[in-house]
Design an enzyme around this catalytic site. Structure first.
Site, mmCIF file in Angstrom:
data_model
loop_
_atom_site.group_PDB
_atom_site.id
_atom_site.type_symbol
_atom_site.label_atom_id
_atom_site.label_comp_id
_atom_site.label_asym_id
_atom_site.label_seq_id
_atom_site.Cartn_x
_atom_site.Cartn_y
_atom_site.Cartn_z
ATOM 1 N N ASP A 154 29.060 -44.813 14.226
ATOM 2 C CA ASP A 154 30.171 -44.098 14.510
ATOM 3 C C ASP A 154 30.336 -43.930 15.958
ATOM 4 O O ASP A 154 31.554 -43.944 16.323
ATOM 5 C CB ASP A 154 30.009 -42.648 13.765
ATOM 6 C CG ASP A 154 31.262 -41.935 13.785
ATOM 7 O OD1 ASP A 154 32.323 -42.386 13.802
ATOM 8 O OD2 ASP A 154 30.852 -40.486 13.928
ATOM 9 N N ASP A 155 29.321 -43.850 16.772
ATOM 10 C CA ASP A 155 29.494 -43.518 18.098
ATOM 11 C C ASP A 155 29.985 -44.908 18.886
ATOM 12 O O ASP A 155 30.451 -44.529 19.962
ATOM 13 C CB ASP A 155 28.140 -43.193 18.798
ATOM 14 C CG ASP A 155 27.492 -41.723 18.079
ATOM 15 O OD1 ASP A 155 28.281 -41.015 18.114
ATOM 16 O OD2 ASP A 155 26.605 -41.709 17.226
ATOM 17 N N LYS B 218 29.143 -34.078 9.840
ATOM 18 C CA LYS B 218 29.984 -35.240 9.580
ATOM 19 C C LYS B 218 30.306 -35.553 8.164
ATOM 20 O O LYS B 218 31.529 -35.921 7.804
ATOM 21 C CB LYS B 218 29.479 -36.449 9.956
ATOM 22 C CG LYS B 218 28.914 -36.639 11.533
ATOM 23 C CD LYS B 218 30.258 -37.394 12.378
ATOM 24 C CE LYS B 218 29.852 -37.361 13.955
ATOM 25 N NZ LYS B 218 31.065 -37.617 14.576
ATOM 26 N N ASN C 205 38.682 -37.560 19.227
ATOM 27 C CA ASN C 205 37.285 -37.625 18.534
ATOM 28 C C ASN C 205 37.259 -38.570 17.278
ATOM 29 O O ASN C 205 38.343 -38.887 16.596
ATOM 30 C CB ASN C 205 36.920 -36.100 18.273
ATOM 31 C CG ASN C 205 35.633 -35.929 17.736
ATOM 32 O OD1 ASN C 205 35.199 -36.517 16.902
ATOM 33 N ND2 ASN C 205 34.958 -35.244 18.560
ATOM 34 N N TYR D 127 32.031 -28.449 13.173
ATOM 35 C CA TYR D 127 31.988 -29.737 14.114
ATOM 36 C C TYR D 127 31.926 -29.391 15.655
ATOM 37 O O TYR D 127 31.345 -28.220 16.001
ATOM 38 C CB TYR D 127 33.333 -30.578 13.730
ATOM 39 C CG TYR D 127 33.216 -32.054 13.891
ATOM 40 C CD1 TYR D 127 31.954 -32.959 13.673
ATOM 41 C CD2 TYR D 127 33.948 -32.700 14.849
ATOM 42 C CE1 TYR D 127 31.971 -34.190 13.896
ATOM 43 C CE2 TYR D 127 34.057 -34.024 15.139
ATOM 44 C CZ TYR D 127 33.255 -34.490 14.738
ATOM 45 O OH TYR D 127 33.061 -36.118 14.967
ATOM 46 N N GLU E 63 24.504 -42.339 13.172
ATOM 47 C CA GLU E 63 25.132 -41.349 13.992
ATOM 48 C C GLU E 63 24.243 -40.932 15.122
ATOM 49 O O GLU E 63 22.971 -40.626 14.590
ATOM 50 C CB GLU E 63 25.477 -40.177 13.082
ATOM 51 C CG GLU E 63 26.417 -39.247 13.893
ATOM 52 C CD GLU E 63 27.854 -39.655 14.240
ATOM 53 O OE1 GLU E 63 28.458 -40.134 13.254
ATOM 54 O OE2 GLU E 63 28.091 -39.559 15.474
ATOM 55 N N ASP E 64 24.600 -40.858 16.394
ATOM 56 C CA ASP E 64 23.733 -40.142 17.362
ATOM 57 C C ASP E 64 22.332 -40.636 17.639
ATOM 58 O O ASP E 64 21.425 -39.980 17.694
ATOM 59 C CB ASP E 64 23.566 -38.707 17.225
ATOM 60 C CG ASP E 64 25.196 -38.024 17.628
ATOM 61 O OD1 ASP E 64 26.027 -38.645 17.630
ATOM 62 O OD2 ASP E 64 25.467 -36.748 17.515
ATOM 63 N N ASN F 213 31.126 -34.768 24.510
ATOM 64 C CA ASN F 213 30.668 -33.822 23.815
ATOM 65 C C ASN F 213 29.678 -33.229 24.063
ATOM 66 O O ASN F 213 28.600 -33.857 24.494
ATOM 67 C CB ASN F 213 31.093 -34.165 22.200
ATOM 68 C CG ASN F 213 32.535 -34.484 21.769
ATOM 69 O OD1 ASN F 213 33.372 -34.056 22.207
ATOM 70 N ND2 ASN F 213 32.341 -35.545 20.977
ATOM 71 N N ARG G 122 19.932 -38.790 20.484
ATOM 72 C CA ARG G 122 21.072 -38.374 21.308
ATOM 73 C C ARG G 122 21.897 -37.605 20.616
ATOM 74 O O ARG G 122 23.193 -38.167 19.914
ATOM 75 C CB ARG G 122 21.648 -39.813 21.765
ATOM 76 C CG ARG G 122 22.499 -39.898 22.991
ATOM 77 C CD ARG G 122 23.815 -39.379 22.634
ATOM 78 N NE ARG G 122 25.012 -40.214 22.227
ATOM 79 C CZ ARG G 122 25.877 -39.910 21.488
ATOM 80 N NH1 ARG G 122 26.054 -38.528 20.777
ATOM 81 N NH2 ARG G 122 26.591 -40.745 20.872
#
Ligand SMILES: NC(=O)C1=CN([C@@H]2O[C@H](COP(=O)(O)OP(=O)(O)OC[C@H]3O[C@@H](n4cnc5c(N)ncnc54)[C@H](OP(=O)(O)O)[C@@H]3O)[C@@H](O)[C@H]2O)C=CC1
Ligand SMILES: CC(=O)C(=O)O
Ligand SMILES: [Mg+2]
Length: 556
Positions: A262-263, A167, A456, A91, A239-240, A410, A149
């Site tokens: 999630d972000d 994840k 996190n 991770y 995610e991202d 991160n 991203r």
């Protein structure tokens, strides 16, 4: 042709642990060594010492990923029993390196790339992928990214696969979700980073990103196909995604699909939990209403955290408008204030009158903003390393007895400051958390070792995901994330707070996830959005339902 199919089946392969009787039965003698079987316990110890001996984080990443793809039981036994030793390598921060170096890695990954040319056939591709995963298991959770991203590293296109893979490893290692029910998905819709796209080894489609209706239709086909193939209760974790799509897609699907971002939401819950724990640290004002939060970064994570913080504040009978005024933002163009041109709707909600002494039009220096606003907490979600400079930290420490400083970007290379700088420049008074792990810090002349917390979303999404899967929640309201944040904050004990650490031990994540899952199930019941009766599920019962590797292996 492998020597025996079971040896190349990660779910059922036991390698050197196959008991003699099974070796007899499956005709494995001569194919696995040594002659007398090893125990799982022995192999876990061996794997940990092997991991420690490897020279680089990326070598450790490759080792662990090879392990999960050859012997799943052993990998998850290692991960669950040595979580804090394994987590940094599967991770953040190493997963960032894995994405950056993706074409050079030689590892099998269990995810599926849905490439734009497959439009029109996404349902059948998902069926294939699920069959490969495990023909007998339903898919309960998908983590999907379009990789625009990746952490704070930008657009990495199809090379971002280690993110959804990582994840989902955490879903099983920290959330007790059976790995056979997890599917990592990358939407391969182009890449705007020329160096990535033009790398001869790049395997994604070699064009810039599709946008507009073509992009939206592709996402829509994926969502519809996932519901059709895996059923409406399959959880989809976004995610991202880049900011421009993250909030927009969440708004579009959040009521009709069992999904969360999630972000935005996972990060919000972990940060709000961290603040709720921080106000219990001696020397920090215990009344949330007296705090002022200055966010550096007004993207998915920043706005998500502020929105959930406002929800937490309004529970204290503060009007929403007043609660918003406790949250201030700086973005790439400076302080967000009323009258600043062309602000998005989300930023406009947090645009307050410009404080005296600051110019609305200038790109305000963080140091000046801190002096003018006198925040109690700095929350960094900007991807700008070192933006919490010595001066900024010193000023926070001059204003606050115990300044709250969260550097959440991160991976480590993007952190707004290091733990040692936060402590050093605040004379050890900062209540600090970072998105990526930092080692404990011993300041000269100070008896106590200071323990930076890792703020996190890995504290949140495995437990929320497990709770949603168990309860078959029809959708995921923000209040559910607040319930998760409340639970996480309640699990931080005073011994952690006394060393400035605002989250519980990472090694306890499985148990934390059981508690969060329980809070989520209860919340789903309260709102009547559960698709399964979970009224009798207490934390113990949830623990019993969690995936436990090696359960079926006899000690040999
Ligand atoms: N710890 C955790 O659990 C999590 C950490 N993160 C991390 O947070 C970071 C941000 O993620 P996310 O919000 O999704 O990203 P976004 O791209 O959505 O947002 C980034 C924000 O940073 C702003 N920014 C850029 N440069 C500066 C600058 N010089 N000064 C101030 N602000 C600046 C951008 O401004 P503008 O709006 O003007 O473009 C934007 O508002 C990433 O590093 C990510 O890894 C994210 C999720 C979880
Ligand atoms: C942790 C996480 O989700 C991120 O940095 O994007
Ligand atoms: Mg993320």
């Amino acid at each position: 042709m492998p020597p025996h199919p079971i040896l190349s089946d990660p779910r059922n392969n036991r390698g050197r642990r196959f008991p003699i009787a099974q070796r007899d039965h499956l005709q494995l003698h001569g194919l696995v060594h040594p002659a007398s079987p090893l125990s799982l316990h022995h192999q876990v110890a061996f794997a940990i010492s092997r991991l420690r001996s490897l020279p680089t984080p990326l070598a450790k990443y490759e080792y662990l990923l090879r392990l999960v793809n050859s012997d799943e039981q052993l990998f998850f036994s290692v991960a669950q029993s040595h979580l804090s030793a394994v987590l940094p390598f599967i991770y953040t921060p190493t997963v960032g390196d894995a994405c950056l170096n993706f074409p050079t890695l030689d590892i099998p990954l269990r995810g599926v790339w849905l490439s734009l040319p497959l439009s029109g056939a996404i349902a059948s591709v998902l069926r294939n992928a699920a069959r490969k995963n495990n023909p007998d298991s339903p898919i309960d959770v998908i983590v999907v990214s379009d990789c625009q991203r990746i952490l704070g590293l930008g657009d990495l296109g199809a090379n971002g696969m280690p993110i959804p893979v990582g994840k989902l490893l955490l879903y099983s290692a920290c959330g007790g979700v059976d790995p056979a029910t997890c599917l990592p998905v990358v939407l391969d819709v182009g890449c705007n980073t020329q160096s990535v796209r033009e790398d001869p080894q790049y395997t994604g489609i070699r064009s810039t990103r599709v946008v507009g209706p073509k992009y939206d239709n592709f996402i829509d086909e994926f969502i519809t196909a996932a519901k059709e193939v895996f059923g409406p209760s399959c959880l989809i974790q976004f995610e991202d995604f880049a900011n421009a799509n993250a909030a927009r897609l969440l708004e579009k699907y959040r009521k009709s699909v069992c999904c969360f971002n999630d972000d935005i939401q996972g990060t919000a819950a972990v940060a709000v939990a961290g603040i709720m724990a921080a106000i219990r640290v001696p020397g920090v004002d215990p009344d949330l209403r007296n705090h002022k939060f200055l966010f550096i970064g007004a993207g998915s994570a920043g706005i998500g955290i502020a929105d959930l913080m406002v929800m937490a504040l309004t529970r204290l009978d503060i009007p929403e408008e007043q609660a918003r005024r406790q949250c201030w933002f700086i973005d790439s163009k400076g302080l967000i204030v009323q009258g600043r041109g062309s602000l998005s709707e989300a930023k406009t909600r947090y645009a307050h009158p410009c404080p005296p002494g600051l110019l609305p039009s200038s790109s305000s220096d963080l140091n000046d903003v801190v002096a003018a606003l006198r925040p109690t907490a700095l929350i960094g979600v900007s991807t700008i390393p070192g933006i919490f400079s010595q001066h900024v930290i010193q000023r926070m420490a001059a204003i606050n007895h115990r300044p709250i400083i969260f550097a959440l970007s991160n991976p480590t290379s993007k952190s707004e400051c290091s733990a040692s700088d936060a402590y050093k420049f605040s004379e050890g008074r900062a209540v600090f958390a970072a998105g990526s792990p930092f080692p404990p810090v011993q300041l000269p002349g100070m008896l106590k070792t200071l323990v930076p917390a890792q703020g996190n979303n890995s504290y949140i999404f495995p437990g929320v995901g497990l709770g949603v899967i168990l309860s078959k929640a029809r959708y995921i309201p923000d209040t559910m994330l607040l319930a998760a944040a409340d639970m996480l904050a309640s699990l931080v004990d005073n011994s952690k707070l006394s060393v400035g650490c605002v989250y519980p031990d990472l090694d306890g994540l499985l148990d934390i996830s059981a508690h969060i899952a329980h809070a989520v199930c209860q919340h789903a019941l309260q709102l009547g959005i559960n698709g399964r009766d979970v009224s009798s599920l207490d934390v113990d019962a949830i623990r019993g339902l969690m995936y436990k590797p090696g359960r079926d292996e006899l000690s040999v």
